[in-house]
Scaffold this motif. Sequence first.
Motif, PDB file in Angstrom:
ATOM      1  N   ASN A   1      69.082 128.066  41.102  1.00 33.46           N
ATOM      2  CA  ASN A   1      69.090 127.278  39.876  1.00 33.46           C
ATOM      3  C   ASN A   1      70.107 126.156  39.990  1.00 33.46           C
ATOM      4  OD1 ASN A   1      67.362 128.947  37.724  1.00 33.46           O
ATOM      5  ND2 ASN A   1      68.516 130.393  38.976  1.00 33.46           N
ATOM      6  N   ASN A  18      68.651 123.274  35.426  1.00 31.58           N
ATOM      7  CA  ASN A  18      68.523 124.602  34.840  1.00 31.58           C
ATOM      8  C   ASN A  18      69.690 124.901  33.900  1.00 31.58           C
ATOM      9  OD1 ASN A  18      67.214 125.246  37.883  1.00 31.58           O
ATOM     10  ND2 ASN A  18      66.143 126.186  36.176  1.00 31.58           N
ATOM     11  N   ARG A  49      69.747 122.667  30.619  1.00 30.47           N
ATOM     12  CA  ARG A  49      68.684 123.082  29.700  1.00 30.47           C
ATOM     13  C   ARG A  49      68.895 124.522  29.234  1.00 30.47           C
ATOM     14  NH1 ARG A  49      66.144 125.213  26.678  1.00 30.47           N
ATOM     15  NH2 ARG A  49      63.893 125.225  26.257  1.00 30.47           N
ATOM     16  N   ASN A  50      69.757 125.267  29.928  1.00 30.00           N
ATOM     17  CA  ASN A  50      69.993 126.686  29.656  1.00 30.00           C
ATOM     18  C   ASN A  50      68.708 127.491  29.815  1.00 30.00           C
ATOM     19  OD1 ASN A  50      71.471 128.969  29.094  1.00 30.00           O
ATOM     20  ND2 ASN A  50      71.379 128.729  26.866  1.00 30.00           N
ATOM     21  N   TRP A  51      68.085 127.279  30.982  1.00 31.91           N
ATOM     22  CA  TRP A  51      66.835 127.981  31.279  1.00 31.91           C
ATOM     23  C   TRP A  51      66.832 128.340  32.760  1.00 31.91           C
ATOM     24  CZ3 TRP A  51      61.617 126.389  28.715  1.00 31.91           C
ATOM     25  CH2 TRP A  51      60.615 127.302  29.067  1.00 31.91           C
ATOM     26  N   ARG A  52      66.992 129.613  33.041  1.00 29.94           N
ATOM     27  CA  ARG A  52      66.962 130.086  34.424  1.00 29.94           C
ATOM     28  C   ARG A  52      65.506 130.251  34.855  1.00 29.94           C
ATOM     29  NH1 ARG A  52      69.373 135.897  35.231  1.00 29.94           N
ATOM     30  NH2 ARG A  52      67.462 136.379  34.091  1.00 29.94           N
ATOM     31  N   THR A  53      65.066 129.408  35.799  1.00 31.14           N
ATOM     32  CA  THR A  53      63.700 129.502  36.316  1.00 31.14           C
ATOM     33  C   THR A  53      63.654 130.049  37.737  1.00 31.14           C
ATOM     34  OG1 THR A  53      63.731 127.258  37.240  1.00 31.14           O
ATOM     35  CG2 THR A  53      63.021 127.481  34.933  1.00 31.14           C
ATOM     36  N   ARG A  70      63.675 123.965  21.785  1.00 33.59           N
ATOM     37  CA  ARG A  70      62.968 125.141  22.313  1.00 33.59           C
ATOM     38  C   ARG A  70      61.650 124.782  22.987  1.00 33.59           C
ATOM     39  NH1 ARG A  70      61.593 128.968  17.440  1.00 33.59           N
ATOM     40  NH2 ARG A  70      60.622 130.122  19.155  1.00 33.59           N
ATOM     41  N   VAL A  78      60.033 122.550  28.227  1.00 28.44           N
ATOM     42  CA  VAL A  78      59.698 123.460  29.311  1.00 28.44           C
ATOM     43  C   VAL A  78      60.013 122.780  30.629  1.00 28.44           C
ATOM     44  CG1 VAL A  78      57.821 124.707  30.457  1.00 28.44           C
ATOM     45  CG2 VAL A  78      57.883 124.553  27.956  1.00 28.44           C
TER      46      VAL A  78
END
Length: 308
Positions: A182, A186, A189-193, A303, A306
Motif C-alpha cells: 500500500n 492508499n 484515502r484511508n483505504w487498504r487495497t 465514502r 473508490v
Amino acid sequence: MLRIEVDMFSGRPNPVWMITEEEAAKKLLGAAREMRAAVTKPGAGYDGLGFREVRVENLLDDVRAPRGLPQKFAVAPTGKENLDAAGELARLLIGTMPLRSEVRLVEHAVTPLDEKLRETALEWMEVTTRLMRKPPGPPPPPPPPSNPLITTIPDSKCSQCQYEVSQYNPGFWNNPATQPYNNCYNYARNWRTNTFAQPGRAHGAGTSVMACNTVTAAAMADGLKKRCTCLPQSEYPRRLMALVIAPGYDYHWYRHQRGGFWGHKPGSTAARNYDSNGVLITDPQTCARGPYANFCDFFYAGRSVVIN
C-alpha cells in the motif's frame, strides 16, 4: 538471475529490472561482497521522500550468493560510516539499468526504463547522500492535543467546508502484511487495497504523465473533489488530502489527521507524521518534501471514492 529495484518512488511502482547474464550477476555480487559495508537489510537506511536504497534479490534457488551475502539485501546509506561505499555500489547497480528490459515486467507499463530515469535515480541518490552527511536533527515532537472530529480546511477561502479527521494510527499500515503493498494514495484515502493503488486506475483513467493536472484528473475520476467543493454529510467519513508532484516522475499524497498535523506513507515504507527533515508536518505546502517540489492542491475524499 538478479532482480534489481531502486526504492525511490512514493506513488508509482519503483524501477525494476533483471540481470539475466550469469557473469554479470556474479560480478555484481562479488562487488557487493567486497563493499560489505554498503550492504544492509531492506528498509534500514534513509526512509524519507526520494532515493532510499537499491534492493538486490537472487531469484534462482540453485545459485548461492557469495559467503556473507544473503539472497536478498539492500544497498543503502545508513550513516556517515558507509556513505562512500554505499554510493559507489549503488552507482554500479543503477548503471546496469537497461534502456530496454530483456524481461518485461508489469511495473514497466507504469515506470518504463530509460536513460533519463537512470540519470534521475543517480541524482536523487546524491541528494540523499548529502542529507545523510548532515548531523541528525531532533526527533519529531509529539502530536499536539486532539481537536474535534470535524474540522475545516486550513484555508479561509474554504472555511465553509467540513470534513472528518481520523486518529493517527500508523500501526495499521506498518505491519508486514500491509506495508509493502500500500502506498501514499492508499494512506491518504484511508483505504487498504494491497494493490499499490494508482489514481484513476479503478475507473480506467490512470495516467503515466506526472504533473499536477494529469494526476489531479486521474484522482478526480476516482471521485475526489477539489478544495472548496464541499461534500455533504452523506459522504461521511470525509477526508482531506493534499497532492504534491516530483515533476515528470512521481506523485505523493498526505492526509490531515486529528491533532492538526498530517500523515503520509512514502511508497512501501512506513507511515509517519514527519517530513524529510524529521519535523512534524503541520502544512504539506511548506514541509520538506525532497524532489516533490510542486504542491498541487487540497482534495476531499468521501465514502463514494473508490480506488484500486
